[in-house]
Write an enzyme that holds these catalytic residues in place. Structure first.
Site, short mmCIF file in Angstrom:
data_model
loop_
_atom_site.label_atom_id
_atom_site.label_comp_id
_atom_site.label_asym_id
_atom_site.label_seq_id
_atom_site.Cartn_x
_atom_site.Cartn_y
_atom_site.Cartn_z
N HIS A 198 0.80 -1.22 0.00
CA HIS A 198 0.00 0.00 0.00
C HIS A 198 0.83 1.27 0.00
CE1 HIS A 198 -4.09 -1.60 0.53
NE2 HIS A 198 -3.54 -2.54 1.25
N THR A 245 -8.95 5.94 -1.95
CA THR A 245 -10.33 5.48 -2.17
C THR A 245 -11.31 6.62 -1.91
OG1 THR A 245 -10.37 4.58 0.08
CG2 THR A 245 -9.93 3.03 -1.73
N LYS A 300 -14.93 7.62 -3.80
CA LYS A 300 -16.21 7.88 -3.12
C LYS A 300 -16.76 9.24 -3.52
CE LYS A 300 -14.31 5.21 0.64
NZ LYS A 300 -13.42 5.33 1.80
N LYS A 346 -9.12 13.24 4.81
CA LYS A 346 -8.23 12.07 4.78
C LYS A 346 -7.24 12.22 5.93
CE LYS A 346 -7.15 13.16 0.56
NZ LYS A 346 -7.26 11.96 -0.26
N ARG A 347 -6.50 11.16 6.17
CA ARG A 347 -5.46 11.19 7.19
C ARG A 347 -4.50 12.36 6.93
NH1 ARG A 347 -0.62 8.26 6.99
NH2 ARG A 347 -1.44 7.18 5.16
N LYS A 351 0.20 14.04 1.61
CA LYS A 351 -1.16 14.28 1.12
C LYS A 351 -1.41 15.78 0.88
CE LYS A 351 -3.00 10.09 3.28
NZ LYS A 351 -3.49 9.35 2.11
#
Length: 824
Positions: A367, A664, A668, A556-557, A562
């Site tokens: 991952h 993901t 969504k 998100k985290r 990110k």
């Protein structure tokens, strides 16, 4: 006469409204111990859950019986996280009982929505990894594939995130405080798990060596089972979670001596294993606890798999034909050494035979390409906690390196070794997972290609057929059918409801972009969802947001790669633009953030504080007049995501190219009609291919350009900042305390990291990001064109169903077939 009870004849298993109503009353009175006048909302939730569970159990048993009868091959999904979300709405929807349950509760004077809101989110995961595992369980059951999920029953999970003066503060997430009506405790399913001790070498009469692991500390793993309901209720699989139990609960001698803490010390220390998800590993004790957790659940799970297998087989020869174990990331990798230990030490198999069975049983999903996320445990820790496993890892490594030495130079051998010999020697769990698995997969096309070129380049050269791609997916049941009933009903009214089980049918929506009535109804559904989110925001953070503004969402985290920081810098730049041009007609924008930072990740927590400080300044500034609002929602979880995803207009997927394996959340949001602004990273690449280049906003460097820039060594963030006045002004404001007047130096570490290294290339992509973001905001003015693009996003996301992903795993990796339930 057969005296066995046929459960199908029990009245409370019926699915009609009156039967449900009777069932609710019976459970309320005889199990909860309340009457309808005294019952609280929580009592009604427990009642409803138990009544719905009744209607699952017989089919659950049928499913299990069918798999046993056929001796079918099963997949066992090993994951540290299962972010399953609330189960009442999920199970009602998958059983087709939502309206019947609503009507039955209405008849008792209770609103289904009030009952649903009482259920806590099971605190069994953190982010995408755990949510993916939950989607996969849903798809396995929906596709009638025999599968088990295996993990840990965390008492407190990760943590409950609260904000105190804008800072993240972690509190225990006591989700089990009132019990869990969905689970079945299995006190009879109890396995010993060993730690520490020493290894004895023994020889038989023929001089053959064997090993015994002795003088160990033991803890018991006790099973808790939760049924996993597939859509339509045909197949009910199992999520089995392990809870740590001490071998001795209480030391009477210490108690009698007055040492009451010592009397229960063993119990407390043992049961810490299933207390918290991801204990802070900044300390040696935290590292050890986390490593022990990983072994705890993999050992118990493998023992359980072998017990089940041996009910039908007298040798282990057929194990790879009957059991497929999927490692979700490196966390359960120690299971490879554990299966070898059991086969060799407990059952006397020869090394080569044991290795053949083990490597054909395991497969591994990678991952991440981030080196720090590929686990590497200190050798001294593994030797102390699991001495026999360290021996086995050394032997696996020796066999492998002996084989490759003929064709490898020393640097290549060092890279391929399971042991990193530089500095503090470490066991490379990624290398062990790769070597001990027959298949290794990435989770998006780009990620899989980069695996072959970077972290596993040497392994790919050695095993060219082992790596394959399985792009992630999401379950349409949770993320559209349940989370977005307004849009779900609209879709079904036009194309039927077959899409819920076959998401590819959404392509039939594409021609609807030219239907003026459909576009209007699509907008109405989005507005309904935005009003719901606006009410949620007002309730939880006391900020009023404009429902007609563009809802710009990044949830998100929190991690530097990110790039929430890139979003925040653009927010400050936009804030300055509005202040500098008070008469200009700006499109109103609401920036919505949510996500947790790891407790020891100080820079990520500082980014959260920055977001909250920016929000405080922007939201109180009368000059912006509501044209910009910034919201950070605390304690992001599945239930919150189900409110956010359907309401989003713009989906922020802005990670540094080459660093996000898949994502993901991007799927969504796009499925629910949000347009993506993102880099060509992870599954964004494939989303662009499916929704079309004109219906996505792409910016920034590609993964190849990022790699070239870093390898070239010519990147100078100071120069980039100096040449971009909007960026420099934003950074100056942050560093000088405009957003932190109480502590002007607070955010200096963030600003200095950008000036000095900017490892994640925030400054490099800033200008392009701002320009493309402005294009997106300007497009939002054109309501009809925006709606067309949003519809095409929803219509073209069918390929990203986790059903498709799971069927690919079943075909290419697990070699498992659907099994229909066997009714008595």
């Amino acid at each position: 006469m057969d005296a066995r009870l046929n459960t199908r004849e029990i009245g409370r298993k019926a699915l009609d409204v009156e039967a449900l109503k009777r069932s609710f009353v019976e459970w309320l009175i005889y199990s909860v111990g309340k009457d309808t006048r005294a019952a609280t909302r929580r009592d009604w939730f427990t009642t409803a859950a138990l009544a719905v569970r009744d209607r699952v159990v017989d089919r659950w048993m049928d499913t299990t019986r069918g798999v046993y009868t056929q001796d079918a091959k099963r997949v066992y999904y090993f994951s540290m996280e299962f972010l399953i979300g609330r189960l009442l709405t999920n199970n009602l929807a998958n059983l087709g009982l939502v309206e019947a349950c609503r009507e039955a509760l209405d008849g008792l004077g209770v609103r289904l929505e009030d009952v649903v809101d009482v259920e806590p989110d099971p605190a069994l995961g953190n982010g995408g990894l755990g949510r993916l595992a939950a989607c996969f369980l849903d798809s396995l059951a929906t596709q009638n594939l025999p599968g088990y999920g295996y993990g840990i029953r965390y008492e407190y999970g990760l943590f409950e995130q609260r904000f105190e003066h804008g800072w993240q503060v972690e509190y225990p997430d006591n989700w089990l405080r009132f019990g869990n009506p969905w689970e079945f405790a299995r006190p009879e399913v109890l396995y010993p798990v060993q730690f520490y001790g020493r290894v004895e070498e023994v020889r038989d009469g023929a001089g053959r060596k064997s090993y015994r692991w002795v003088d160990t500390d033991k803890v018991h793993a006790m099973a808790f089972d939760t049924p996993v309901v597939g859509y339509g209720g045909e197949t009910i699989n199992t999520l089995r979670l392990w809870s740590a139990r001490a071998t001795s609960d209480f030391h009477f001698g210490h108690f009698n001596e007055g040492d009451y803490l010592k009397a229960v010390e063993s119990k407390v220390l043992s049961e810490n294993l299933s207390r918290v998800l991801y204990p802070n590993d900044a300390t040696d004790t935290g590292k050890e606890l986390r490593f022990k957790q990983e072994y705890f659940f993999t050992s118990a799970s493998i023992q359980d798999i072998l017990r089940r297998y041996m009910q039908h087989h007298s040798t282990f020869d057929a194990l790879p034909e009957k059991a497929a174990i999927q490692l979700n990331d490196t966390h359960p990798t120690i299971g490879i050494a554990e299966l070898m230990r059991i086969l060799i030490d407990q059952h006397g198999l020869e090394w080569d035979k044991a290795w053949d069975i083990t490597s054909r049983t395991f497969s591994y999903t990678n991952h991440t390409l981030l080196p720090e996320a590929l686990e590497a445990w200190p050798v001294r820790l593994v030797e102390r906690v699991l001495p026999r496993h360290m021996q086995i890892i050394y032997e696996i490594n020796a066999h492998f390196l002996t084989r490759i030495k003929r064709n490898s130079d020393l640097p290549r051998i060092q890279r391929l070794s399971l042991i990193d010999e530089h500095g503090d020697r470490r066991v490379r769990m990624g290398n062990l997972a790769f070597l001990g698995s027959h298949k290794v997969n990435g989770v998006s096309a780009l990620h899989t290609d980069l695996m072959k070129q970077t972290v596993f380049a040497d392994f790919h050269q050695e095993f060219p057929d082992r790596i394959n791609n399985k792009t992630n997916g999401i379950t349409p049941r949770r993320w559209l059918h349940q989370a977005n009933p307004a849009l779900s009903k609209l879709i079904s009214s036009r194309i039927g409801n077959g899409w819920v089980k076959d998401l590819s049918q959404l392509t039939a929506l594409a021609p609807k972009v030219d239907d003026e009535v459909f576009r209007e109804e699509f907008r109405r559904a989005k507005r309904h969802n935005k009003k719901r989110l606006a009410a949620y925001v007002a309730r939880h953070v006391q900020v009023d947001v404009n429902v007609d503004s563009l809802f710009d969402v990044q949830v998100k985290r929190i991690h530097e790669y990110k790039r929430q920081l890139l979003n925040l810098l653009q927010t400050v730049a936009l804030y300055n633009d509005i202040r500098d041009n008070p008469t200009k007609d700006f499109v109103p924008v609401t920036k919505i953030f949510a996500g947790k930072a790891a407790p020891a990740y100080h820079q990520a927590k500082l980014i959260i504080k920055l977001a909250n400080d920016i929000a405080n300044v922007v939201n109180q500034d009368p000059v912006v007049r509501g044209q910009l609002k910034v919201v950070y929602l605390p304690n992001y979880n599945v239930s919150q995501a189900e409110v956010i995803m359907p309401a989003a207009d713009l989906s922020e997927q802005i990670s540094t190219a080459g660093m996000e394996a898949s994502g993901t959340g991007n799927m969504k949001l796009a499925l629910n009609g949000a347009l993506t602004i993102g880099t060509l990273d992870g599954a964004n690449v494939e989303i662009r291919e499916h929704v079309g280049e004109d219906n996505i906003f792409i910016f920034g460097m590609t993964a190849a350009e990022v790699q070239e820039l870093k390898q070239g060594g010519g990147f100078n963030p100071r120069e980039v900042i100096a040449n971009n006045p909007r960026l420099k002004r934003a950074l100056d404001m942050i560093s000088s305390g405009v957003f932190s007047p109480d502590d002007p130096q607070r955010f200096r570490p963030i600003v200095e990291s950008l000036y000095n290294s900017d490892h994640f290339l925030v400054t490099a992509d800033f200008e392009d990001y701002c320009n493309v973001h402005a294009e997106a905001v300007e497009l939002y003015r054109d309501t009809e064109e925006w709606t067309r693009k949003a519809i095409l996003n929803t219509a073209n996301m069918g390929w990203f169903s986790s059903d498709r992903t799971i069927l690919e795993y079943a075909r290419d990796i697990w070699d498992i077939q659907p099994v229909l339930a066997a009714a008595e």
